[in-house]
Design a protein around this motif. Structure first.
Motif, PDB file in Angstrom:
ATOM      1  N   UNK A   1      47.187 -51.567 104.005  1.00  0.00           N
ATOM      2  CA  UNK A   1      47.614 -52.964 104.225  1.00  0.00           C
ATOM      3  C   UNK A   1      48.933 -53.226 103.530  1.00  0.00           C
ATOM      4  N   UNK A   2      49.046 -52.736 102.286  1.00  0.00           N
ATOM      5  CA  UNK A   2      50.265 -52.962 101.513  1.00  0.00           C
ATOM      6  C   UNK A   2      51.444 -52.213 102.124  1.00  0.00           C
ATOM      7  N   UNK A   3      51.165 -51.020 102.656  1.00  0.00           N
ATOM      8  CA  UNK A   3      52.235 -50.244 103.293  1.00  0.00           C
ATOM      9  C   UNK A   3      52.717 -50.926 104.561  1.00  0.00           C
ATOM     10  N   UNK A   4      51.766 -51.570 105.257  1.00  0.00           N
ATOM     11  CA  UNK A   4      52.123 -52.211 106.525  1.00  0.00           C
ATOM     12  C   UNK A   4      52.912 -53.487 106.305  1.00  0.00           C
ATOM     13  N   UNK A   5      52.534 -54.233 105.275  1.00  0.00           N
ATOM     14  CA  UNK A   5      53.244 -55.490 105.004  1.00  0.00           C
ATOM     15  C   UNK A   5      53.753 -55.485 103.581  1.00  0.00           C
ATOM     16  N   UNK A   6      54.739 -54.651 103.294  1.00  0.00           N
ATOM     17  CA  UNK A   6      55.230 -54.601 101.917  1.00  0.00           C
ATOM     18  C   UNK A   6      55.813 -55.956 101.525  1.00  0.00           C
ATOM     19  N   UNK A   7      55.283 -56.514 100.440  1.00  0.00           N
ATOM     20  CA  UNK A   7      55.763 -57.813  99.988  1.00  0.00           C
ATOM     21  C   UNK A   7      56.949 -57.578  99.072  1.00  0.00           C
ATOM     22  N   UNK A   8      58.114 -57.996  99.508  1.00  0.00           N
ATOM     23  CA  UNK A   8      59.285 -57.879  98.639  1.00  0.00           C
ATOM     24  C   UNK A   8      59.795 -56.455  98.529  1.00  0.00           C
ATOM     25  N   UNK A   9      60.496 -56.217  97.446  1.00  0.00           N
ATOM     26  CA  UNK A   9      61.242 -54.983  97.304  1.00  0.00           C
ATOM     27  C   UNK A   9      60.411 -53.910  96.604  1.00  0.00           C
ATOM     28  N   UNK A  10      59.472 -53.319  97.337  1.00  0.00           N
ATOM     29  CA  UNK A  10      58.640 -52.289  96.714  1.00  0.00           C
ATOM     30  C   UNK A  10      58.691 -51.003  97.536  1.00  0.00           C
ATOM     31  N   UNK A  11      58.848 -49.895  96.838  1.00  0.00           N
ATOM     32  CA  UNK A  11      58.887 -48.597  97.508  1.00  0.00           C
ATOM     33  C   UNK A  11      57.685 -47.773  97.066  1.00  0.00           C
ATOM     34  N   UNK A  12      57.263 -46.895  97.958  1.00  0.00           N
ATOM     35  CA  UNK A  12      56.077 -46.084  97.683  1.00  0.00           C
ATOM     36  C   UNK A  12      56.414 -44.610  97.764  1.00  0.00           C
ATOM     37  N   UNK A  13      55.798 -43.823  96.896  1.00  0.00           N
ATOM     38  CA  UNK A  13      55.824 -42.380  97.089  1.00  0.00           C
ATOM     39  C   UNK A  13      54.420 -41.836  96.859  1.00  0.00           C
ATOM     40  N   UNK A  14      53.919 -41.166  97.880  1.00  0.00           N
ATOM     41  CA  UNK A  14      52.600 -40.551  97.812  1.00  0.00           C
ATOM     42  C   UNK A  14      52.804 -39.046  97.737  1.00  0.00           C
ATOM     43  N   UNK A  15      52.106 -38.395  96.823  1.00  0.00           N
ATOM     44  CA  UNK A  15      52.258 -36.952  96.697  1.00  0.00           C
ATOM     45  C   UNK A  15      50.890 -36.305  96.847  1.00  0.00           C
ATOM     46  N   UNK A  16      50.845 -35.206  97.574  1.00  0.00           N
ATOM     47  CA  UNK A  16      49.553 -34.593  97.865  1.00  0.00           C
ATOM     48  C   UNK A  16      49.681 -33.096  98.103  1.00  0.00           C
TER      49      UNK A  16
END
Ligand SMILES: [Zn+2]
Length: 336
Positions: free
Chosen positions: A156-171
């Motif tokens: 949900x957060x990835x779909x509607x990022x609120x404001x200036x937030x970046x994500x990095x997922x590592x696997x």
């Protein structure tokens, strides 16, 4: 501040190169994937450091500003690190006050999954405004340790990022992630370093001796970060095939069951490789044993794959080790 240059220097050259490549592209959510031990976490951290740095260049973070220092001391208000508690503790990230309290009071053990509570905090974090004014970052590692609830909350957060937030997922197990999570991220496949480059990094960057570096890198199948993690077992590594052949369980003293199965798998793999006329991968040819029939070695390989699935929760680790070693002994001593 004295710890800063050392940290910057210990970033492997192939991680630095990938950092530059990813920073040159636009993307608010990255998925770093590939086999374990190639530096997924290190690359993820280099990315968030660069995103939040006050004086970042195309090369990455400066390593000296207030933001870089705040990450160094694990206290950056605009960075949210989402990991299983066992991993947080191993990598020196602080837990939430509540979680730490529960562990201190022995109410429960540290979780091996990313907890729903931590994900809730992360969702709330992503809706807050940036404290330092350079945006925010969420680092998820290892991303496959999300269950279906936490993964959906992240989605949900990835779909509607609120404001200036970046994500990095590592696997290291991208196939275990929800396809919807994978499709929301830009994918990056971890790059394997050159053999010599990895050897050089282990020696110059990590202070491992030349002989140890060779043994470790081979033992880890060429994955430098795994090689480094295997340092405590380096001295006994080359003796393993012979010891196991004689049924010597003591070589695995203080090993985790999963490590034992992994090592036996590698012995078995190499014995089979040599039998098939190819080059061993994890041991030197001279470390391997002469015996073992094709049939018994393949049966052993199958049995090991089966133990791989149950090894996380052995009901008696000591007994399991003995059983594993005796299984190995039978295979290695089998005669046509
Ligand atoms: Zn900086």
């Amino acid at each position: 501040m004295s710890a800063l240059p050392a940290t910057a220097a210990s970033v492997a050259p192939w991680i630095a190169e990938q950092t530059r490549a990813l920073l040159a592209q636009r993307g608010h959510a990255w998925l770093l994937a590939g086999p374990s031990g190639l530096g997924q976490y290190e690359l993820a951290l280099a990315l968030v450091r660069a995103w939040l740095c006050e004086r970042a260049t195309a090369q990455g973070a400066c390593g000296a500003c207030g933001s870089c220092h705040a990450i160094e001391v694990r206290a950056h208000a605009d960075l949210c690190v989402l990991m299983p508690e066992t991993v947080m503790l191993a990598l020196n990230w602080p837990l939430s006050e509540k979680a730490q309290d529960e562990l201190d009071n022995k109410k429960r053990k540290p979780s091996k999954e990313i907890r729903v509570e931590a994900m809730r905090d992360a969702v709330e974090f992503s809706q807050r405004t940036s404290a330092r004014g350079r945006g925010k970052a969420v680092l998820v590692f290892p991303a496959e340790r999300m269950n279906v609830y936490t993964a959906n909350a992240l989605l949900k957060t990835l779909e509607e990022p609120a404001g200036d937030v970046k994500f990095v997922l590592a696997t290291d197990a991208a196939h275990q992630l929800l396809p919807t999570i994978r499709s929301r991220c830009l994918g990056h496949t971890m790059v394997w370093p050159q053999h010599d480059e990895a050897l050089h990094w282990l020696q110059q960057g990590q202070g491992v001796s030349a002989t140890q570096a060779l043994v470790l890198l081979r033992a880890a199948g060429g994955r430098p970060n795994d090689a480094l993690r295997m340092l405590p077992v380096c001295d006994s590594w080359r003796q393993l095939p012979q010891a196991v052949r004689w049924g010597d369980v003591s070589v695995f003293k203080n090993w985790m069951p999963a490590q034992v199965v992994d090592a036996l798998h590698k012995i078995c793999h190499d014995q089979l490789a040599v039998k098939a006329g190819s080059v061993p991968r994890f041991f030197a040819s001279s470390d391997l044993v002469a015996g073992g029939t094709w049939a018994s070695l393949t049966a052993w390989a199958k049995a090991l794959s089966a133990s791989m699935r149950t090894v996380e929760h052995p009901f008696n680790p000591g007994l399991l080790q003995e059983a594993l070693v005796s299984q190995a002994q039978i295979a290695l001593n089998s005669k046509p």
